[in-house]
Design an enzyme around this catalytic site. Structure first.
Site, short mmCIF file in Angstrom:
data_model
loop_
_atom_site.label_atom_id
_atom_site.label_comp_id
_atom_site.label_asym_id
_atom_site.label_seq_id
_atom_site.Cartn_x
_atom_site.Cartn_y
_atom_site.Cartn_z
N GLY A 60 0.73 -1.11 0.02
CA GLY A 60 0.02 0.02 -0.21
C GLY A 60 0.90 1.26 0.12
O GLY A 60 0.35 2.42 0.06
N HIS A 219 -0.40 5.13 7.46
CA HIS A 219 -1.45 4.18 7.27
C HIS A 219 -2.94 4.56 7.63
O HIS A 219 -3.71 4.07 7.87
CB HIS A 219 -1.31 3.00 8.17
CG HIS A 219 0.27 2.52 8.25
ND1 HIS A 219 1.28 2.90 8.72
CD2 HIS A 219 0.58 1.50 7.44
CE1 HIS A 219 2.31 2.23 8.70
NE2 HIS A 219 1.93 1.31 7.80
#
Length: 407
Positions: A60, A219
């Site tokens: 990611g 995140h």
């Protein structure tokens, strides 16, 4: 409902790795086929004669980490699930595959899962007789006096420095020392106007309209403050103030990182803001603007400054065979060429007429007032900008009308 493209949630990372390998311009990457839960991207040209440089973490953050595998930077990247550290078993297999007599260095960002899993794999490898060291990157300065600063985009500076000295046949001890030197001299700070979307999960955006969050994590972790974003240059200057407090008026290289969802137009604007801010004065090299360490599709950017010692500068400017590493540049001169304007305007003498002024004023007010509705109608058949275009023209006419400049 997902806001991302993917096939199956459990194959997303593996599919993306294959896409990187298919399109890698240097044709020097492959992956290890061990089992479906272990995803390791490695240099095809590795021969174990030098110190191996290993990094990785949750996926990611592309192009980190696999996009920095290649001669002169990383030897291998160990890829976990989205925002999840790879397993101890995955890291250990990577160590065993690439480590020769020279040893290996693990470079990880300062998150609990990465510290734990990479650290346990390091200890297991040492018990097997391998020479292994680990550097934990902690470049995020958003939380003042934090005992455990996060590792963010400045991590790639550490990759580059360690990779350079490994390529020069330096010892494991020397490569580790140079990586620590870089880590000690890197400071980073991020800002975003939206958080990120996680595949196949409900995603709520906590950041209000017309606000940005300063210091949020890669995140989606909350930042330290909500700030106004009326002018991007003011946001950049706020970040500059915090970063410059760490550089102590020393020369530095600056990395301008797209966190994933910021358009090229905006990144070019931010480049101008950065160069023309107080950060521009002692900036010796600019890396970017481009994605280095992203947060999937987070709409934001981060700035990383590394103070330039001779060792760090030499390492950063050395060429590499790596997909996602750009050459650092000294900022170009942006002075435009001045030429005489060519115009098809008709010469006229301004004049006054109260009746006509009232008609023109009413037309302008009406067109400006219909901006949203005209845009809505245009979205049904076109590109949705008719109201904006007409309103812009009407505002100009209105300005000239008030200045008594119309015939």
């Amino acid at each position: 409902m997902s806001k991302l493209f993917f096939n199956e949630r459990n194959t997303l990372v593996s599919d993306a790795i294959d896409g990187l390998i298919y399109s890698n311009q240097h044709n020097n990457l492959t992956r290890l086929d061990i089992d479906e839960h272990i995803r390791i991207v490695v240099r095809k040209d590795w021969d174990k004669s030098k110190v191996a440089i290993i990094s990785g973490g949750g996926s990611g953050h592309e192009p980190a980490h696999a996009g920095f595998v290649g001669q002169g930077m990383l030897t291998v990247a160990v890829c976990g699930d989205v925002f999840a550290s790879p397993s101890v078993e995955a890291v250990l297999n990577a160590i065993l595959y690439v480590t020769g007599d020279a040893g290996c260095l693990l470079i990880v960002k300062n998150y609990t899962g990465d510290r734990l899993n990479f650290g346990l794999a390091t200890e297991k490898a040492k018990k097997l007789g391998l020479k292994v060291e680990m550097v934990i990157v902690n470049d995020d300065i958003s939380i003042e006096n934090s005992k455990k600063p996060r590792g963010i985009a400045g991590t790639v500076f550490v990759h580059k420095v360690a990779g350079y000295y490994a390529e020069q046949d330096a010892s494991l001890e020397d490569v580790t020392a140079k990586a620590n030197l870089c880590n000690d001299n890197v400071s980073s700070l991020g800002v975003a106007v939206t958080s990120c979307h996680i595949p196949a999960e409900e995603n709520e955006d906590r950041i209000p309209a017309n606000k940005a969050e300063l210091g949020l994590g890669i995140h989606g972790e909350p930042g330290i403050a909500l700030i106004d974003i009326d002018h991007s240059r003011d946001v950049v200057e706020l970040m500059a103030e915090k970063l410059l407090a760490k550089t102590n008026n020393q020369r530095y290289a600056l990395l301008l990182n797209n966190l994933g969802g910021t358009s090229p137009l905006e990144m070019s604007l931010l480049t101008k803001d950065v160069v023309e801010s107080s950060l521009g004065e002692n900036m010796a090299y600019l890396f970017g603007p481009k994605p280095f360490v992203t947060a999937i599709d987070m709409k934001g950017f981060s700035l990383s400054c590394v103070i330039l010692t001779d060792e760090i500068e030499t390492a950063l400017m050395a060429p590499v065979a790596v997909e996602s590493w750009p050459t650092g540049i000294q900022v170009n001169d942006a002075t435009p060429i001045t030429i005489e304007k060519a115009s098809n305007s008709v010469a006229f003498t301004p004049s006054e007429s109260a009746d006509i002024e009232a008609i023109v004023a009413q037309i302008c007010d009406t067109v400006i007032g219909l901006k949203t509705e005209l845009n809505r109608l245009d979205t049904l058949v076109g590109d949705g900008d008719t109201g904006s275009t007409f309103s812009s023209g009407a505002l100009k006419v209105q300005q000239e009308l008030k200045a008594k400049n119309l015939p």
